[in-house]
Design a protein around this motif. Structure first.
Motif, PDB file in Angstrom:
ATOM      1  N   UNK A  37       0.829  -1.205   0.000  1.00  0.00           N
ATOM      2  CA  UNK A  37       0.000   0.000   0.000  1.00  0.00           C
ATOM      3  C   UNK A  37       0.859   1.250   0.000  1.00  0.00           C
ATOM      4  N   UNK A  38       1.910   1.251   0.802  1.00  0.00           N
ATOM      5  CA  UNK A  38       2.785   2.426   0.832  1.00  0.00           C
ATOM      6  C   UNK A  38       3.455   2.646  -0.523  1.00  0.00           C
ATOM      7  N   UNK A  39       3.911   1.565  -1.155  1.00  0.00           N
ATOM      8  CA  UNK A  39       4.540   1.691  -2.467  1.00  0.00           C
ATOM      9  C   UNK A  39       3.540   2.220  -3.491  1.00  0.00           C
ATOM     10  N   UNK A  65      14.190   3.842  -7.025  1.00  0.00           N
ATOM     11  CA  UNK A  65      15.551   3.996  -6.515  1.00  0.00           C
ATOM     12  C   UNK A  65      15.581   4.428  -5.059  1.00  0.00           C
ATOM     13  N   UNK A  66      14.531   5.091  -4.599  1.00  0.00           N
ATOM     14  CA  UNK A  66      14.492   5.557  -3.209  1.00  0.00           C
ATOM     15  C   UNK A  66      14.378   4.394  -2.229  1.00  0.00           C
ATOM     16  N   UNK A  69      19.380   8.017 -10.626  1.00  0.00           N
ATOM     17  CA  UNK A  69      18.030   7.679 -11.099  1.00  0.00           C
ATOM     18  C   UNK A  69      17.558   8.509 -12.289  1.00  0.00           C
ATOM     19  N   UNK A  70      17.831   9.813 -12.282  1.00  0.00           N
ATOM     20  CA  UNK A  70      17.364  10.648 -13.386  1.00  0.00           C
ATOM     21  C   UNK A  70      18.109  10.339 -14.680  1.00  0.00           C
ATOM     22  N   UNK A  97      11.674  -2.314  -1.231  1.00  0.00           N
ATOM     23  CA  UNK A  97      10.217  -2.148  -1.224  1.00  0.00           C
ATOM     24  C   UNK A  97       9.646  -2.246  -2.631  1.00  0.00           C
ATOM     25  N   UNK A  98      10.340  -1.645  -3.594  1.00  0.00           N
ATOM     26  CA  UNK A  98       9.870  -1.709  -4.981  1.00  0.00           C
ATOM     27  C   UNK A  98       9.856  -3.145  -5.478  1.00  0.00           C
ATOM     28  N   UNK A  99      10.888  -3.886  -5.148  1.00  0.00           N
ATOM     29  CA  UNK A  99      10.959  -5.284  -5.588  1.00  0.00           C
ATOM     30  C   UNK A  99       9.815  -6.091  -4.991  1.00  0.00           C
ATOM     31  N   UNK A 100       9.531  -5.886  -3.718  1.00  0.00           N
ATOM     32  CA  UNK A 100       8.427  -6.591  -3.069  1.00  0.00           C
ATOM     33  C   UNK A 100       7.102  -6.205  -3.724  1.00  0.00           C
ATOM     34  N   UNK A 101       6.912  -4.914  -3.970  1.00  0.00           N
ATOM     35  CA  UNK A 101       5.671  -4.446  -4.578  1.00  0.00           C
ATOM     36  C   UNK A 101       5.450  -5.069  -5.952  1.00  0.00           C
TER      37      UNK A 101
END
Length: 213
Positions: A57-59, A92-93, A171-172, A97-101
């Motif tokens: 949910x946070x992601x 990147x932040x 990241x940019x 978490x991104x991988x889990x999402x």
């Protein structure tokens, strides 16, 4: 204190789920990572699915907030570049978490899976709208809008598997390289994107390019 402890628990779970997988991770391991007894963990979180839900949910909130900040009055190429930067900055932040999402959201209970799927579909629709505007205005080639949006997101969503925050690309710069590659196809040869992709390719370590597992 409660919110701080919960954040510690979800952060530890992100790292563990990302490294060894959701199913392979036990709540005892999560408790150990934050120096709690296994029984004490349940004073802060209902269980493993609740931890996963908090992460997902946070992601989702962060990705939606990022795409909402993309200017709607800019030309489609600029909007696509801005969307790419926004999306990759969120990844990147917090890579774990991104991988889990991206990979574990379907392990939620069915009712929650349906809710998350609806949010992901709405998010993808925002990308489709950018590309559709470009096609309708004649700026982009007449491509399959849904397929083009999924190409963009699929490329970005694999980043947690290989991206090194300490590497050559911030990241940019990575987002601009991806945008150059995508826009090179959408704009066509005559209007092709800048040389960002070629420049970035020279700066990406070999192991980053080859590790596509």
């Amino acid at each position: 204190m409660q919110n701080t402890r919960l954040l510690e628990i979800t952060s530890a779970a992100e790292r563990l789920f990302s490294h060894q997988g959701y199913h392979a991770t036990t709540m005892r391991q999560v408790a150990g990572a934050v120096e709690l007894q296994a029984g004490s963990l349940y004073a802060h979180i209902a269980g493993k699915e609740a931890v996963l839900e908090a992460i997902v949910v946070r992601a989702a909130d962060e990705f939606e907030a990022a795409i909402a900040r993309v200017p709607t009055d800019a030309a489609p190429p600029a909007r696509l570049r801005a969307a790419m930067r926004a999306h990759i900055r969120v990844i990147a932040a917090n890579l774990p978490a991104a991988k889990v999402y991206f990979h574990d959201w379907q392990h939620l209970p069915p009712s929650r899976v349906a809710e998350v799927r609806a949010r992901r579909d709405a998010y993808e629709a925002a990308w489709q709208a950018i590309i559709a505007d470009g096609v309708a205005s004649g700026v982009f080639a007449p491509v399959d809008v849904r397929l083009a949006a999924r190409l963009c997101l699929s490329a970005c969503n694999w980043i947690p598997q290989w991206y090194d925050p300490g590497g050559a690309l911030d990241p940019d710069s990575l987002a601009d390289a991806f945008s150059a590659l995508v826009l090179g196809g959408l704009l066509g040869r005559d209007q092709g994107a800048d040389g960002g992709a070629a420049a970035a390719d020279r700066s990406i370590p070999d192991h980053s390019r080859s590790d596509t597992r």
